[in-house]
Scaffold this motif. Structure first.
Motif, mmCIF file in Angstrom:
data_model
loop_
_atom_site.group_PDB
_atom_site.id
_atom_site.type_symbol
_atom_site.label_atom_id
_atom_site.label_comp_id
_atom_site.label_asym_id
_atom_site.label_seq_id
_atom_site.Cartn_x
_atom_site.Cartn_y
_atom_site.Cartn_z
ATOM 1 N N UNK A 120 0.150 10.920 -1.559
ATOM 2 C CA UNK A 120 0.308 10.593 -0.149
ATOM 3 C C UNK A 120 -0.255 9.216 0.165
ATOM 4 N N UNK A 121 -1.456 8.921 -0.313
ATOM 5 C CA UNK A 121 -2.059 7.632 0.019
ATOM 6 C C UNK A 121 -1.398 6.484 -0.737
ATOM 7 N N UNK A 122 -0.520 6.803 -1.673
ATOM 8 C CA UNK A 122 0.222 5.764 -2.382
ATOM 9 C C UNK A 122 1.493 5.354 -1.650
ATOM 10 N N UNK A 123 1.875 6.114 -0.618
ATOM 11 C CA UNK A 123 3.116 5.822 0.097
ATOM 12 C C UNK A 123 2.886 4.739 1.141
ATOM 13 N N UNK A 124 3.977 4.113 1.566
ATOM 14 C CA UNK A 124 3.894 2.940 2.442
ATOM 15 C C UNK A 124 3.130 3.192 3.751
ATOM 16 N N UNK A 125 3.329 4.323 4.432
ATOM 17 C CA UNK A 125 2.606 4.497 5.705
ATOM 18 C C UNK A 125 1.089 4.480 5.563
ATOM 19 N N UNK A 126 0.597 4.722 4.344
ATOM 20 C CA UNK A 126 -0.850 4.794 4.156
ATOM 21 C C UNK A 126 -1.402 3.572 3.426
ATOM 22 N N UNK A 127 -0.529 2.590 3.191
ATOM 23 C CA UNK A 127 -1.020 1.338 2.627
ATOM 24 C C UNK A 127 -1.840 0.607 3.678
ATOM 25 N N UNK A 128 -2.789 -0.168 3.218
ATOM 26 C CA UNK A 128 -3.743 -0.787 4.144
ATOM 27 C C UNK A 128 -3.061 -1.807 5.042
ATOM 28 N N UNK A 129 -3.102 -1.623 6.378
ATOM 29 C CA UNK A 129 -2.511 -2.618 7.280
ATOM 30 C C UNK A 129 -3.357 -3.878 7.346
ATOM 31 N N UNK A 130 -2.728 -4.975 7.678
ATOM 32 C CA UNK A 130 -3.446 -6.247 7.773
ATOM 33 C C UNK A 130 -4.069 -6.387 9.155
ATOM 34 N N UNK A 131 -5.404 -6.388 9.224
ATOM 35 C CA UNK A 131 -6.117 -6.671 10.469
ATOM 36 C C UNK A 131 -5.786 -5.703 11.587
ATOM 37 N N UNK A 132 -5.698 -6.256 12.806
ATOM 38 C CA UNK A 132 -5.439 -5.439 13.977
ATOM 39 C C UNK A 132 -6.694 -5.213 14.788
ATOM 40 N N UNK A 133 -6.503 -5.037 16.096
ATOM 41 C CA UNK A 133 -7.623 -4.744 16.981
ATOM 42 C C UNK A 133 -8.063 -3.297 16.757
ATOM 43 N N UNK A 134 -9.258 -2.926 17.226
ATOM 44 C CA UNK A 134 -9.672 -1.527 17.104
ATOM 45 C C UNK A 134 -8.665 -0.563 17.733
ATOM 46 N N UNK A 135 -8.098 -0.934 18.891
ATOM 47 C CA UNK A 135 -7.101 -0.071 19.522
ATOM 48 C C UNK A 135 -5.861 0.094 18.667
ATOM 49 N N UNK A 136 -5.411 -0.995 18.051
ATOM 50 C CA UNK A 136 -4.233 -0.922 17.188
ATOM 51 C C UNK A 136 -4.523 -0.091 15.944
ATOM 52 N N UNK A 137 -5.714 -0.224 15.398
ATOM 53 C CA UNK A 137 -6.079 0.562 14.217
ATOM 54 C C UNK A 137 -6.188 2.041 14.565
ATOM 55 N N UNK A 138 -6.639 2.346 15.788
ATOM 56 C CA UNK A 138 -6.695 3.744 16.214
ATOM 57 C C UNK A 138 -5.290 4.318 16.352
#
Length: 628
Positions: A36-54
């Protein structure tokens, strides 16, 4: 025609070591989460505000839920919940937090209180509504039994009126904002009926829709918390009416409409039942801390292997890991990480196997102490790993900073660590007198040269059995001191007696955790076939034990459990074991079985880490060819 058996290749050293860490059935228990963590939705996003990360965390929660065949099955399977925490923790601490709350504390509690399956959970299983758990209050912290939120029975409407009487009774830190979608919560409140207090019970309450809190509910976001951007809030109730069926466990000892029976001892029993999912939560948090420590240590080992520095006197560059000053702390961390993983499995196994009240009390104690010990050790390993990677590990894109702060939340969540240690210390203070006397006698005989017939190598620091007896002796020394100090205090001064004993008693609890971890090491080593994997585990086991013995060598020497010559040899033994472990650190880190996709999202985990800082517009790309 005679059927022939197909030869199956024996497991590799890496597979055997992974089995030591994650259990022999690791592919079944952990494979889904690794994929699951190898799939695209769980790849690490680049940056983002705390609200966006939430927002990302809640979207991932929904993707996770759609990936399950049944959310209720996950909530009922502590092995799966632990694996979820172990693998999602290093990827997205905010997701791990909200997933643990939804599946364990919320859904798990609902399922535990509704064995007959009469309650409709479809909104929560489909995540049309996300679940949260409201227990802790501002003024009561770990003393949840003293909570002041009330649920007063309204006979005319056959329901309850939830109310927050003062600022100190506000529910503290649940994720109750509308972020991520509509929320429902299990609210712990004191049930009042006909002037009687029937103890703390759980009530299922709708808190928000997709936009705002519902009438009768007040939600205020708390100030930003360091680490993962979970929507922690203060939540209160203004005479909110909920129907009778909001009460969980209504068929457990209560009578017909409006009749609530509370016998002596019922209030405590019902409170413990209401928060029963806290113990599985501690097991899951231990898995999360161990998984995060494994991830950061693996990155540090990889980085140290491909970060080159000049050799001495003009020799060619060498990896920074070649230096004892660099690989020494990582070798010690490796021994600790294996110990954390093994202790987590030991506590989990004992919890699942316990029968009867006595077994359960001992299992809960091990779970509680393990949660505290593992999360504390995880902080040490994560900080040490971060430091070994220098300034680059301070950058968010290299994955460590969020784990450095995230482990602080685990240290406090599901019971503050010091409170868990304190409870264990109080329980063990006098109960250990008989049990540890045997260990003391054995260790004394060994140190004095007696009873050599049982073990020809007794007294050898290379012998795990001797080291194990020393670890038992450390535990006994501290509890003996604690009991002596308690007995010297006046009988009438209960607080004074506890304060006199508390310091050494807490040291005794820490020693208990080290002993249990060392015994888990011994069990794991004995279960392995002779060969390389067993040798690696044996080296780690001895390094873990010797470093703890060295920290307590003065007490062991004074008590006669170590000779001066043995104390003198501890430093050399430690150095030899560090060299042995460091020589195989990459292989040991590979045993963590971290997916390549996860490591690829952290630049410093790769040999080409410098390429992450390349600048396409820089002169080495844009200038004349002969100038490049």
């Amino acid at each position: 025609m005679t059927a022939t058996l197909t030869d199956t290749a024996p497991p590799s050293t890496a597979e055997l070591l992974t089995g030591v860490l994650l259990g022999p059935d690791f592919r079944r228990e952990h494979g889904f989460w690794q994929r699951l963590i190898s799939t695209e939705p769980f790849r690490r996003p680049a940056g983002g505000t705390p609200g966006e990360r939430l927002e990302v965390a809640y979207e991932r929660l929904r993707i996770l839920n759609r990936s399950l065949d049944n959310g209720a099955r996950l909530a009922a399977d502590l092995r799966a919940l632990s694996a979820l925490h172990a693998w999602l923790g290093p990827v997205d601490p905010a997701l791990t937090t909200v997933a643990g709350i939804h599946y364990n504390l919320f859904l798990g509690s609902l399922l535990d209180h509704d064995a007959a399956g009469r309650r409709d959970l479809s909104d929560h299983l489909s995540m049309r509504r996300i679940g949260t758990f409201l227990c802790t209050e501002v003024a009561h912290g770990n003393n949840a039994a003293a909570m002041e939120t009330t649920a007063t029975y309204d006979r005319a409407r056959d329901g309850f009126v939830l109310h927050t009487p003062n600022a100190g009774a506000q529910k503290f830190m649940p994720n109750t904002s509308p972020a991520g979608g509509a929320k429902s919560g299990l609210v712990a409140a004191r049930l009042l009926a006909d002037g009687s207090d029937h103890g703390v019970r759980l009530f299922l309450v709708r808190l928000t829709d997709d936009v705002r809190e519902l009438p009768g509910v007040r939600v205020r976001r708390l100030p930003a918390r360091m680490g993962s951007p979970v929507d922690h809030c203060l939540t209160s109730f203004d005479r909110l009416f909920v129907a009778r069926d909001a009460l969980l466990g209504d068929d457990q000892g209560d009578g017909p409409r409006g009749e609530f029976r509370t016998e002596p001892g019922d209030r405590r029993r019902r409170f413990l039942t209401a928060i029963g999912r806290v113990t599985p939560g501690r097991i899951a948090l231990s898995a999360c801390a161990a998984g995060s420590a494994r991830a950061t240590l693996a990155v540090a080992v990889r980085y140290g292997g491909h970060r080159l520095i000049p050799g001495s006197r003009g020799t060619r560059p060498v990896p920074v890991n070649a230096h004892r000053t660099h690989h020494g702390p990582l070798a010690s961390a490796m021994a600790t990480v294996f110990a954390m993983s093994l202790l987590h499995r030991r506590a989990h196994d004992r919890w699942e196997a316990c029968t009867g009240e006595a077994d359960r009390a001992e299992a809960v104690r091990l779970v509680d102490v393990s949660k505290a010990w593992i999360t504390w050790r995880a902080r040490e390993v994560i900080v040490q790993s971060r430091e070994r990677c220098g300034a680059q590990a301070l950058l968010e894109n290299n994955g460590m900073t969020e784990l450095v702060t995230g482990v602080e939340g685990a240290i406090t969540a599901e019971g503050d660590n010091i409170a868990l240690y304190t409870k264990a210390a109080a329980d063990m203070l006098f109960a250990t007198a008989t049990a540890t006397a045997t260990a003391t006698a054995t260790a004394t005989a060994t140190a004095s040269g007696e009873d050599r017939s049982e073990d020809a190598e007794s007294g050898d620091l290379d012998d795990p059995r001797f080291l194990g007896r020393l670890l038992a002796a450390v535990e006994d020394i501290w509890f003996t001191r604690a009991r002596a100090r308690a007995l010297r205090a006046p009988d009438a001064d209960a607080l004074g007696r506890w304060n006199a004993a508390a310091g050494p008693a807490l040291r005794g609890v820490d020693a208990y955790a080290y002993r249990e971890a060392a015994e888990a090491y011994a069990d794991a080593r004995r279960a392995l076939p002779d060969g390389e994997a067993r040798d690696r585990v044996g080296e780690l086991e001895r390094l873990f034990a010797v470093e703890w013995v060295a920290r307590n060598s003065g007490d062991l020497l004074a008590a006669g459990f170590l000779s001066p010559a043995q104390v003198e040899s501890l430093a050399e033994t430690t150095e030899e074991l560090i060299a042995a472990v460091a020589a195989h650190a990459p292989q040991l880190a590979d045993a963590f079985a971290l997916p390549a996709e996860l490591l690829a999202d952290w630049p410093i985990a790769g040999a080409d880490y410098a390429d992450a800082y390349d600048d396409p517009g820089a002169p080495w790309h844009t200038g004349p060819a002969d100038a490049r």
